[in-house]
Motif scaffolding. Sequence first.
Motif, PDB file in Angstrom:
ATOM      1  N   PRO A  24      75.835  23.445   2.913  1.00  0.00           N
ATOM      2  CA  PRO A  24      74.685  23.379   3.828  1.00  0.00           C
ATOM      3  C   PRO A  24      73.933  24.711   3.866  1.00  0.00           C
ATOM      4  O   PRO A  24      72.716  24.727   3.997  1.00  0.00           O
ATOM      5  CB  PRO A  24      75.335  23.104   5.194  1.00  0.00           C
ATOM      6  CG  PRO A  24      76.646  22.461   4.884  1.00  0.00           C
ATOM      7  CD  PRO A  24      77.095  23.046   3.586  1.00  0.00           C
ATOM      8  N   MET A  27      71.705  25.006   0.862  1.00  0.00           N
ATOM      9  CA  MET A  27      70.575  24.098   1.023  1.00  0.00           C
ATOM     10  C   MET A  27      69.520  24.711   1.939  1.00  0.00           C
ATOM     11  O   MET A  27      68.321  24.590   1.706  1.00  0.00           O
ATOM     12  CB  MET A  27      71.049  22.769   1.635  1.00  0.00           C
ATOM     13  CG  MET A  27      72.125  22.084   0.839  1.00  0.00           C
ATOM     14  SD  MET A  27      71.441  20.946  -0.350  1.00  0.00           S
ATOM     15  CE  MET A  27      71.116  19.603   0.742  1.00  0.00           C
ATOM     16  N   LYS A  75      67.322  15.252   0.765  1.00  0.00           N
ATOM     17  CA  LYS A  75      68.124  14.188   1.353  1.00  0.00           C
ATOM     18  C   LYS A  75      69.133  13.651   0.333  1.00  0.00           C
ATOM     19  O   LYS A  75      70.336  13.479   0.647  1.00  0.00           O
ATOM     20  CB  LYS A  75      67.186  13.060   1.816  1.00  0.00           C
ATOM     21  CG  LYS A  75      67.799  12.195   2.881  1.00  0.00           C
ATOM     22  CD  LYS A  75      66.756  11.214   3.424  1.00  0.00           C
ATOM     23  CE  LYS A  75      67.486  10.042   4.058  1.00  0.00           C
ATOM     24  NZ  LYS A  75      66.588   8.905   4.282  1.00  0.00           N
ATOM     25  N   ARG A  78      71.952  16.059  -0.193  1.00  0.00           N
ATOM     26  CA  ARG A  78      72.875  16.069   0.936  1.00  0.00           C
ATOM     27  C   ARG A  78      73.876  14.902   0.826  1.00  0.00           C
ATOM     28  O   ARG A  78      75.075  15.079   1.004  1.00  0.00           O
ATOM     29  CB  ARG A  78      72.109  15.969   2.267  1.00  0.00           C
ATOM     30  CG  ARG A  78      72.531  17.010   3.272  1.00  0.00           C
ATOM     31  CD  ARG A  78      71.615  17.045   4.489  1.00  0.00           C
ATOM     32  NE  ARG A  78      70.465  17.925   4.300  1.00  0.00           N
ATOM     33  CZ  ARG A  78      69.186  17.593   4.496  1.00  0.00           C
ATOM     34  NH1 ARG A  78      68.869  16.368   4.873  1.00  0.00           N
ATOM     35  NH2 ARG A  78      68.227  18.468   4.310  1.00  0.00           N
TER      36      ARG A  78
END
Length: 344
Positions: A24, A27, A75, A78
């Motif tokens: 995360p 990202m 998206k 993820r």
Amino acid sequence: MDLVTALENLLVELEAGLQKAFSPEDMEVLRVDVLGRKGRLAQIMSRLPSLAPADRPAVGQAANSVKERCNAFFKARRSALLLQSEAAALQRFDPSLPARAPWRGSLHPTTLVTEEVCGIFTEMGFEVASGPEVENDYYNFEALNMPPDHPARDMQDTLYISDKVLLRTHTSPVQVRSMLTRTPPLAVIVPGKVYRRDSDLTHTPMFHQIEGLMVGESVTMAHLRGTLTAFVRGVFGAGTEVRFRPSFFPFTEPSAEVDISCCMCGGRGGHKDEPCRVCNGTGWVEILGCGMIDPEVFAAVKYSDAVSGFAFGLGVERVAMLKYGIGDLRMFFENDARFLRQFA
Ligand code: DAH
């Protein structure tokens, strides 16, 4: 480079960058770099005013669509990372590991002692018998040589259901019932619940007894002593000593109380400054009552004078307390799992 090409390059670079993002945090760095307030997309858009007004709408549209596709890329990445981590967790799961052992119950110490004692006697040829807990006055008292006005009835505080029906105060009535339904020779061992009006630290309204009975031709006190010695050594160990003390019960004559050498201090009584708690320093503990069956009891069941026999009765909780070193009778009835688990 025109702005539309710059926008398209941005997409290509984002796609490549995402392949190297694994957390995360990775990202987020990428998102700020591309879509942030001072990010690459914003920088490209800041050059919009330099275009001819007629070209601006097309570039604006392209920018919006690139922004949407960037969001879609984030998206997708993820969810790909989430799938990867779930798969990794599954790989750590080893189905060949042994299962965690399930919780198992264990037998209550009262049951353990009952089974052990009955086992010792059945091995010697005794038959296990039982009788009702709600009993007639006749079997509980009268047939056992305790007529209505007999002083021995005061020895036991009885729970009455009615005038003539009661909760048995001992397992001895099964002596009478066993003799009535059998012919000599016979040997029975009778475990069961008994009830008395006592309730304090050392007495409970219900507890367990085991009754024993042997009848035949020329059964003697020597047989009684030998049988009880075998039983006591089976439960408390081969080195246990047995001692008979004269006593009185209405249904036996002669009667005795049996002591065993204290299983806590080995019969030595502890130290003189700190006497053994179990035998109070005497080296002996009482374990049961017994005797030769009284002729009056034989008369009640219409047995001939030619037979003789012995009987005995013991408290199961008492034996369990001595055997396992349990200091408090209440333990047997509270059923605290931490206590019971120790007998697994
Ligand atoms: N019934 C007696 C009691 O509850 C115990 C007992 C004593 C039983 C002597 C017997 C016996 O069979 O012979 O205290």
